[in-house]
Design an enzyme around this catalytic site. Sequence first.
Site, PDB file in Angstrom:
ATOM      1  N   ARG A 152      17.702 -54.285  -4.146  1.00 53.58           N
ATOM      2  CA  ARG A 152      18.593 -53.290  -4.781  1.00 53.58           C
ATOM      3  C   ARG A 152      19.696 -53.887  -5.646  1.00 53.58           C
ATOM      4  NH1 ARG A 152      14.822 -49.587  -4.123  1.00 53.58           N
ATOM      5  NH2 ARG A 152      14.742 -48.598  -2.085  1.00 53.58           N
ATOM      6  N   HIS A 158       0.963 -52.830  -1.330  1.00 59.22           N
ATOM      7  CA  HIS A 158       0.991 -51.940  -0.155  1.00 59.22           C
ATOM      8  C   HIS A 158      -0.214 -51.005  -0.045  1.00 59.22           C
ATOM      9  CE1 HIS A 158       2.746 -49.492  -3.299  1.00 59.22           C
ATOM     10  NE2 HIS A 158       3.956 -49.966  -3.143  1.00 59.22           N
ATOM     11  N   ASP A 198       7.620 -53.926   2.214  1.00 59.27           N
ATOM     12  CA  ASP A 198       8.114 -52.913   1.269  1.00 59.27           C
ATOM     13  C   ASP A 198       9.485 -52.397   1.721  1.00 59.27           C
ATOM     14  OD1 ASP A 198       8.269 -51.275  -0.909  1.00 59.27           O
ATOM     15  OD2 ASP A 198       6.756 -49.843  -0.238  1.00 59.27           O
TER      16      ASP A 198
END
Lengths: 322, 435
Positions: B70, B237, B312
Amino acid sequence: MSTENLHPDRVAAPDYRFGQPHLIGLADYSPDDIRYVLQQAAYFREVLERPVPKLPTLRDKTIVNLFYENSTRTRISFELAQKRMGADVVNFSSSSSSVKKGESLKDTIRNIESMKIDMVVVRHESPGVPHFLKRCVDAAIINAGDGAHEHPTQALLDMFSMQQVKPAIKGLKVVIIGDIQHSRVVRSNIIGLTKLGAEVILCGPRTMMPMFVHEMGVTVSHNLEECLAWCDVAMALRIQLERQEGGLFPSLREYHERFGIRMEHLERYPDFTVMHPGPINRGVELESDVADSDRAVILSQVTNGLAIRMAVLYLLSGRREL
Amino acid sequence: MLQPNVLFINVQLADASGVRDYNTVNSLRIRDGKIAETGLNLSPENGEQLIDGKGAFLSPGWMDMHVHLREPGLEHKETIKSGCAAAAAGGFTAVACMPNTKPAIHTRDVVEYIVNRSASLPVEVHPIGCVSKDRKGESLAEMADMKEGGAVAFSDDGDPVYNARLMRTALEYAAMLDMPVINHEEDLDLSRPGHMHEGRVSTRLGLAGTPSIAEEVMIARDILLAELTGGHVHVAHISTRRGVEMVREAKAKGIRVTTEVCPHHFDLTDEEVERSEFDTNFKMHPPLRTADDVEAMIAGLADGTIDAICTDHAPHSVEEKEVEFIYAPNGILGLQTAWSVVVKQLLDTGRMSLPQVLRTLIDAPRTILRLPVPGLDAGQPANLTLFDTSTKWTYTAVVNKSKSRNSPYLNQTLKGAALGIYNRSQWVPNEAVLS
């Protein structure tokens, strides 16, 4: 008391007590819970026929109606039920989009709860909002429709209306026609009707049938004619015009041709009753004359809705005896 | 704090090739940040920190090749520092971070910013650069320049590389650089506006579904493009049985495709959304799927079709996640709970051996990203994870190192713990579990 002679739609357990704190979905209600609400509603239905149709048993209760989605009849029906029972009512209406930008739902409901409310009636576009509110506050939560999940008072009023025109829900043959995928009405009806022993067929375009819906104890058909020949009750669902724009069916004309109930059907199959949760798209789900015919009980569904909502409010207020 | 000299005693050395005989070797000495020697009952020397593993395993350091840190731009969710603290507590000595930051990691300066910001941390951070400028899916980002700056792969993760022509070009360009393209496999026309897996539960709950086919159509496309271009596509994923089958078939044909799976996809199913009454900590992309898919993930890991385990790790703040289900962002934390889920679903069930599992956490991610694989031999930089498969611990908000707390495992008691990591001359014990 022998239970064998009991009407199949009456509460079966001899020591039954209604113990539900909320009405979030019929999925949480036992068959007897559903039967009990319907029985209580019969009493309130009589009250509505009195010269002064009021029963001020909720005079000490404060109820907030939280409507995050447009609703005319459901909101009015709840509000009228609350007023007939003498509750203090506050209404909060907002479009979901404006709320998204502003205060969170959690903050809104906790602020409202701080004003000492007893019950929350909520309508929202997101499935699961009634559960979310249950986690946020102590008040009794009544789901007035959460996305395409449940709309339990609608299903209860539909079942109540079926009881008025047919001997019992147990064994009743019901076809629900239209946009199954996007309908909260149909999910609650499937759950409620199958719990009470009705047979349910869903009829509509394949593109509006959710995957695995046949595993909810119903049969799927794409042949309206066969369904109408079979059923005791045909419930048409409103077609949202944006579904056609989304490409799920080619045109309203073709929809009406294949899935609209027309006068010719009423003539060919003289026994079934027509229902619709409203608002009707005349000429789409129902030919206009069908909606106005004596085979349709659409307006008594609305009156019954009031009785159902009075019963639900009463039961969830903590009152147990009338 | 730098601890260049450390002696681990009473440890079982393990890596992808096997577990060493504990009666022959049970200690490992680190000198100047490098492995000096391994042996039986090594004696501590002056100035060494002694760490008693009490029979725990010591392996080369684990890597999570798919996390969202982030930073820059979304520091209210996570920072490089807090994300790396979570990684360390989860046993990871390295992570590769996805580029959906603000600005996106789409130029060399953003790549270098992340490398520099993390240079002194015990967890290595390897940036994944964007495939496309601004992550918009229109034209190629400066891949070669980003590689020079330290990018280890390219991806527009968070979103798919949707345009097939752009994906083809990206695979060709990345192949020239010997770099993988990691794609978030999702046909948006098929998946939108889905909020959970399309299936029995979504039907019951009235939530718009994200069908498996939305993922599978894109995997099929990317396998065909990898075959055409000779590029290396890494399927991010993976979550569906058919997807795993397609990767298995493609690998058998010699197509350069690899894949990864998240612990939640081999542990949880869409039933959780109903059971939890719409808890948004069960909302992520791809969504939790069915028990049959979970089984296919485990089988795919066991037979090597699925190369790596990644988390993830996707932090979102409380105010973002504690909202109506359909408004909640996708994603959950994963770094601190991955190992316990591996123990529960892969080791305790006997579906995989410890060395097999270690390959998915140590060798596979680094091989895919062309990074050196750390080992246990003398002379190598000490890059190690200390862990066990038996400690019970509770993942509380206090134990949680992330800035966010959007985990479906929060407040659960888990079995198997990362006890600490050693990397870049730093020993980071997992205090919460050790105490």
